[in-house]
Scaffold this active site. Structure first.
Site, PDB file in Angstrom:
ATOM      1  N   ASP A 232      18.124  76.518  36.872  1.00 25.99           N
ATOM      2  CA  ASP A 232      16.736  76.762  36.470  1.00 25.99           C
ATOM      3  C   ASP A 232      15.820  76.333  37.604  1.00 25.99           C
ATOM      4  OD1 ASP A 232      14.870  77.210  33.900  1.00 25.99           O
ATOM      5  OD2 ASP A 232      14.075  75.553  35.098  1.00 25.99           O
ATOM      6  N   HIS A 245       1.835  86.387  39.948  1.00 25.40           N
ATOM      7  CA  HIS A 245       3.184  86.811  39.571  1.00 25.40           C
ATOM      8  C   HIS A 245       3.937  87.450  40.724  1.00 25.40           C
ATOM      9  CE1 HIS A 245       3.124  85.901  35.280  1.00 25.40           C
ATOM     10  NE2 HIS A 245       1.835  86.229  35.293  1.00 25.40           N
ATOM     11  N   ASP A 249       7.682  86.512  41.637  1.00 26.49           N
ATOM     12  CA  ASP A 249       8.759  87.484  41.830  1.00 26.49           C
ATOM     13  C   ASP A 249       9.461  87.270  43.162  1.00 26.49           C
ATOM     14  OD1 ASP A 249       8.049  88.549  39.418  1.00 26.49           O
ATOM     15  OD2 ASP A 249       7.053  90.328  40.238  1.00 26.49           O
ATOM     16  N   GLU A 275      13.279  82.272  34.718  1.00 31.72           N
ATOM     17  CA  GLU A 275      13.634  81.666  35.998  1.00 31.72           C
ATOM     18  C   GLU A 275      15.023  81.042  35.961  1.00 31.72           C
ATOM     19  OE1 GLU A 275      11.038  78.567  33.815  1.00 31.72           O
ATOM     20  OE2 GLU A 275      11.235  80.744  33.940  1.00 31.72           O
TER      21      GLU A 275
END
Length: 362
Positions: A232, A245, A249, A275
């Site tokens: 994570d 964002h 990405d 994630e």
């Protein structure tokens, strides 16, 4: 003409006729076997099945000692497909997947099969250490004018493949093999497109769940270790909130590539969601799996990731590690739950660390 001479001539004519009939029957039988193989090649359901037909079944059917196949694999695509499909049986005898066709370029092959005597200097790279080869047939494989590989036949009979022999069957086989190989690769690409995470380029959750069952079955059957990592990205929400964002990405893509870069060909990495990433390490004991996890964690922590606009971000990951219990349930859920619980402990313990499911509480 003397009766004895006439009888001798008749005998010679009968012998010629018998030879012609024998050759016709042999050609008819050869064509029948070739047609059967051709239909099986066309009907092959996967790349692995197609290669097995070419490499393992052609040899006994046609009575030759060696069959090899050289395929251009610049991006390691074929190797990856076979590893995922055949797993530990992916070592097909006679198969070569070079990144270039240098060994073929040296032979200066044209579009037609080449038949002749075996030369260790010229042909050794294609036939390896195969003993007793006297004559060879080299069948160039091409699509749309581009050479994609070569099918190699070797015989201990010096007269089996000579430069004056006809090549009708071999030309047809090369054309069919080329079309079937391209079709099988395209089918695999379509299949993979539905099993790949569009953003990161690694496998998606659907593929992972399918692969996990296969790896668990293999591990139990052969009593082999199987490790699972849950990863994570730490503090990922602030990345999206502060930089947008698009930056998030970019971080996901970079992390996926870095994880993949630390794995072997037989390992599996997938984006689990958001994630989170998940990794399977077949035939990997706990100590070795922890080394892989630490290597991934360190690699990501050491990098500053460009996210656009001249901005570079430093990110870390937390990793949970679990090992398959060989005597446990056959389902994947217990393994994944154990790795997920270990990840939770890694997050709670300060992040940017690896925690094993069997590690004592801190």
């Amino acid at each position: 003409m003397h009766p004895s001479e006439l009888a001798a001539e008749n005998q010679a004519l009968r012998q010629q006729l018998e030879d012609l009939l024998r050759e016709a029957r042999a050609n008819e039988d050869k064509m029948r076997r070739f047609d059967q193989l051709e239909h099986r090649l066309i009907a092959a359901g996967s790349l692995g099945e197609l290669l097995r037909l070419l490499l393992l079944e052609y040899r006994p059917v046609f009575g030759i000692e060696f069959v090899g196949l050289t395929l251009l694999d610049t991006q390691l695509e074929i190797r990856s497909i076979l590893d995922a499909e055949l797993h530990e049986d992916s070592a097909l005898p006679g198969l070569q997947l070079p990144p270039t066709l240098q060994a073929l370029d040296a032979l200066d092959l044209d579009q037609r099969p080449w038949l002749g005597a075996y030369d260790a200097i010229l042909h050794g790279a294609l036939f390896g250490a195969a003993p007793g080869i006297a004559s060879v047939a080299l069948l160039p494989l091409s699509r749309r004018g581009h050479l994609i590989g070569c099918l190699q036949f070797g015989s201990s009979d010096a007269a089996r493949y000579n430069s004056g022999a006809g090549t009708k069957f071999l030309e047809r086989l090369a054309a069919i093999a080329s079309v079937c190989l391209e079709s099988a690769l395209n089918q695999e690409r379509v299949k993979r497109a539905g099993l790949t995470d569009v953003l990161t380029g690694v496998h998606n959750r659907r593929y992972f769940e399918h692969r996990c069952q296969i790896e668990i079955s293999q591990a139990r059957r052969h009593s082999q270790a199987l490790a699972c990592l849950f990863l994570d990205i730490d503090h990922f929400k602030p990345v999206n909130d502060s930089h947008g964002h698009a930056a998030g990405d970019a971080v996901l893509r970079a992390v996926g590539l870095m994880i993949q870069g630390q794995l072997r060909a037989g390992d599996t990495v997938a984006r689990w969601g958001g994630e989170e990433f998940v990794v399977l390490l077949p035939r990997t004991p706990a100590a070795a799996a922890r080394e892989v996890a630490e290597r991934i964690r360190q690699r990501i922590a050491d990098q500053r990731l460009p996210v656009g606009g001249g901005v570079e971000l430093a990110v870390t990951v937390s990793i949970g590690l679990a090992m398959l219990e060989l005597a446990g349930a056959p389902e994947a859920a217990p393994l994944l739950q154990a790795a997920d619980a270990a990840l939770y402990r890694a997050k709670q313990g300060g992040r940017n660390q690896v925690v094993g499911a069997s590690d004592p509480p801190r």
